[in-house]
Design a protein around this motif. Structure first.
Motif, PDB file in Angstrom:
ATOM      1  N   VAL A  73      51.757  29.460  43.393  1.00 16.92           N
ATOM      2  CA  VAL A  73      51.139  30.131  42.258  1.00 16.92           C
ATOM      3  C   VAL A  73      51.191  30.534  40.912  1.00 16.92           C
ATOM      4  CG1 VAL A  73      51.046  31.659  44.274  1.00 16.92           C
ATOM      5  CG2 VAL A  73      53.071  32.225  42.706  1.00 16.92           C
ATOM      6  N   THR A  74      50.343  30.406  40.481  1.00 14.38           N
ATOM      7  CA  THR A  74      50.250  30.641  38.724  1.00 14.38           C
ATOM      8  C   THR A  74      50.760  31.892  38.104  1.00 14.38           C
ATOM      9  OG1 THR A  74      48.006  31.430  38.244  1.00 14.38           O
ATOM     10  CG2 THR A  74      48.443  29.203  38.199  1.00 14.38           C
ATOM     11  N   ALA A  75      51.319  31.975  36.676  1.00 14.61           N
ATOM     12  CA  ALA A  75      51.555  33.436  36.672  1.00 14.61           C
ATOM     13  C   ALA A  75      50.486  34.840  36.993  1.00 14.61           C
ATOM     14  CB  ALA A  75      52.373  33.258  35.320  1.00 14.61           C
ATOM     15  N   GLU A  76      49.130  33.729  36.681  1.00 13.78           N
ATOM     16  CA  GLU A  76      48.210  35.001  37.040  1.00 13.78           C
ATOM     17  C   GLU A  76      48.154  35.569  38.507  1.00 13.78           C
ATOM     18  OE1 GLU A  76      43.321  35.116  36.404  1.00 13.78           O
ATOM     19  OE2 GLU A  76      44.062  33.871  35.484  1.00 13.78           O
ATOM     20  N   GLN A  77      47.856  34.422  39.662  1.00 18.59           N
ATOM     21  CA  GLN A  77      48.151  34.699  41.009  1.00 18.59           C
ATOM     22  C   GLN A  77      49.408  35.491  41.098  1.00 18.59           C
ATOM     23  OE1 GLN A  77      47.858  30.664  41.464  1.00 18.59           O
ATOM     24  NE2 GLN A  77      46.143  30.543  42.591  1.00 18.59           N
ATOM     25  N   GLY A 128      58.128  36.203  42.610  1.00 21.35           N
ATOM     26  CA  GLY A 128      58.103  34.722  41.973  1.00 21.35           C
ATOM     27  C   GLY A 128      58.934  33.617  42.603  1.00 21.35           C
ATOM     28  N   ALA A 129      60.699  34.280  42.445  1.00 18.21           N
ATOM     29  CA  ALA A 129      61.238  33.633  43.270  1.00 18.21           C
ATOM     30  C   ALA A 129      61.713  33.098  44.797  1.00 18.21           C
ATOM     31  CB  ALA A 129      62.832  34.548  42.650  1.00 18.21           C
ATOM     32  N   ARG A 144      47.594  43.984  41.774  1.00 14.25           N
ATOM     33  CA  ARG A 144      46.332  44.322  42.025  1.00 14.25           C
ATOM     34  C   ARG A 144      46.155  44.429  42.988  1.00 14.25           C
ATOM     35  NH1 ARG A 144      43.890  42.159  46.173  1.00 14.25           N
ATOM     36  NH2 ARG A 144      44.169  40.110  45.815  1.00 14.25           N
ATOM     37  N   ARG A 145      47.070  43.921  44.306  1.00 13.63           N
ATOM     38  CA  ARG A 145      46.915  44.645  45.313  1.00 13.63           C
ATOM     39  C   ARG A 145      47.473  46.005  45.832  1.00 13.63           C
ATOM     40  NH1 ARG A 145      50.682  41.087  49.173  1.00 13.63           N
ATOM     41  NH2 ARG A 145      50.205  42.995  50.657  1.00 13.63           N
ATOM     42  N   GLU A 173      46.071  36.338  48.534  1.00 10.09           N
ATOM     43  CA  GLU A 173      44.765  36.800  48.084  1.00 10.09           C
ATOM     44  C   GLU A 173      43.950  37.348  48.434  1.00 10.09           C
ATOM     45  OE1 GLU A 173      43.722  32.887  46.263  1.00 10.09           O
ATOM     46  OE2 GLU A 173      45.316  32.823  45.481  1.00 10.09           O
ATOM     47  N   GLN A 174      43.599  37.334  50.178  1.00  9.65           N
ATOM     48  CA  GLN A 174      42.246  37.730  50.964  1.00  9.65           C
ATOM     49  C   GLN A 174      43.521  39.163  51.660  1.00  9.65           C
ATOM     50  OE1 GLN A 174      39.300  37.358  50.126  1.00  9.65           O
ATOM     51  NE2 GLN A 174      40.073  35.773  48.697  1.00  9.65           N
ATOM     52  N   VAL A 175      44.369  39.957  51.651  1.00  5.34           N
ATOM     53  CA  VAL A 175      45.464  40.116  52.629  1.00  5.34           C
ATOM     54  C   VAL A 175      44.475  41.720  52.285  1.00  5.34           C
ATOM     55  CG1 VAL A 175      47.293  40.578  51.029  1.00  5.34           C
ATOM     56  CG2 VAL A 175      46.822  41.268  53.825  1.00  5.34           C
TER      57      VAL A 175
END
Length: 222
Positions: free
Chosen positions: A166-170, A158-159, A177-178, A93-95
């Protein structure tokens, strides 16, 4: 030989590059792991990731050891084995905040080039990331842009992750977003000069490894 493999998140860069390195008896470098390692270290030191100067200084001070054995990957930062930790959602999330820090990029590109140079006596290296062909190893004998459509990339990422981690949104954040953030400092959506584009959407991992290995053998005889 240097083989550069660039591409967006979830395109299969890491698995493909490791497979090619193993197949051809070359070393392997996951440049993304260096950015994740700095992210981990900055968080562990309680730094504000928006403080670009402090984070860049942390990158310069970090003692970092990366395995280049495709079958035995590890990352050690300041004496701690963080191989698993850098794959945690909190790092993913932060990288991008670290990857878009230009001073951090300068330091890590320097380190990546040292690793590439050190691998040459052993026959060469397969390097994967987002700016390998365009910045890190512009003299690579083979340059590959590995792509896949967005849904395929989401499914693959996801796999790779533990069920429910993680959620689908994450997951979408990690991919979409990345890529948007990182594209502000690295060009990995369009093939660089001399690069071969491979769309892996409908190909298996072994099929992609076969294609790149064949191209590498052809490049080595030119």
């Amino acid at each position: 030989m240097i083989i550069a493999v660039d591409g967006p998140s979830g395109s299969g860069k890491s698995s493909t590059a490791r497979g090619v390195a193993d197949r051809l008896g070359l070393r392997f470098l996951d440049t993304g792991a260096t950015y994740r390692a700095v992210t981990w270290s900055a968080i562990e030191h309680g730094l504000d990731l928006d403080d670009t100067a402090a984070v860049a200084q942390r990158a310069r001070e970090l003692r970092l050891e990366l395995s280049t054995d495709p079958l035995n990957q590890f990352v050690i930062a300041d004496g701690s084995d963080i191989t698993a930790a850098i794959r945690e959602p909190r790092i993913s999330e932060q990288v991008s905040k670290i990857a878009t820090n230009l001073d951090v990029r300068k330091e890590l590109i320097r380190r990546q080039r040292e690793i590439i140079d050190d691998a040459q006596p052993s026959g060469g290296i397969v390097v994967e990331g987002r700016d390998i062909a365009t910045v890190v190893a512009t003299d690579a004998e083979l340059k590959v842009l590995l792509t896949a459509d967005q849904e395929a990339r989401l499914a693959r990422r996801g796999a790779e992750l533990a069920v429910g981690s993680v959620t689908a949104e994450q997951l979408r954040d990690q991919i979409v977003r990345r890529d948007a953030d990182d594209s502000t400092v690295a060009e990995f959506q369009v093939a660089s000069d001399g690069a071969v584009t491979i769309d892996s959407t409908d190909l298996s991992l072994e099929e992609v490894i076969d294609v790149i290995s064949r191209l590498a053998k052809e490049a080595s005889t030119e």
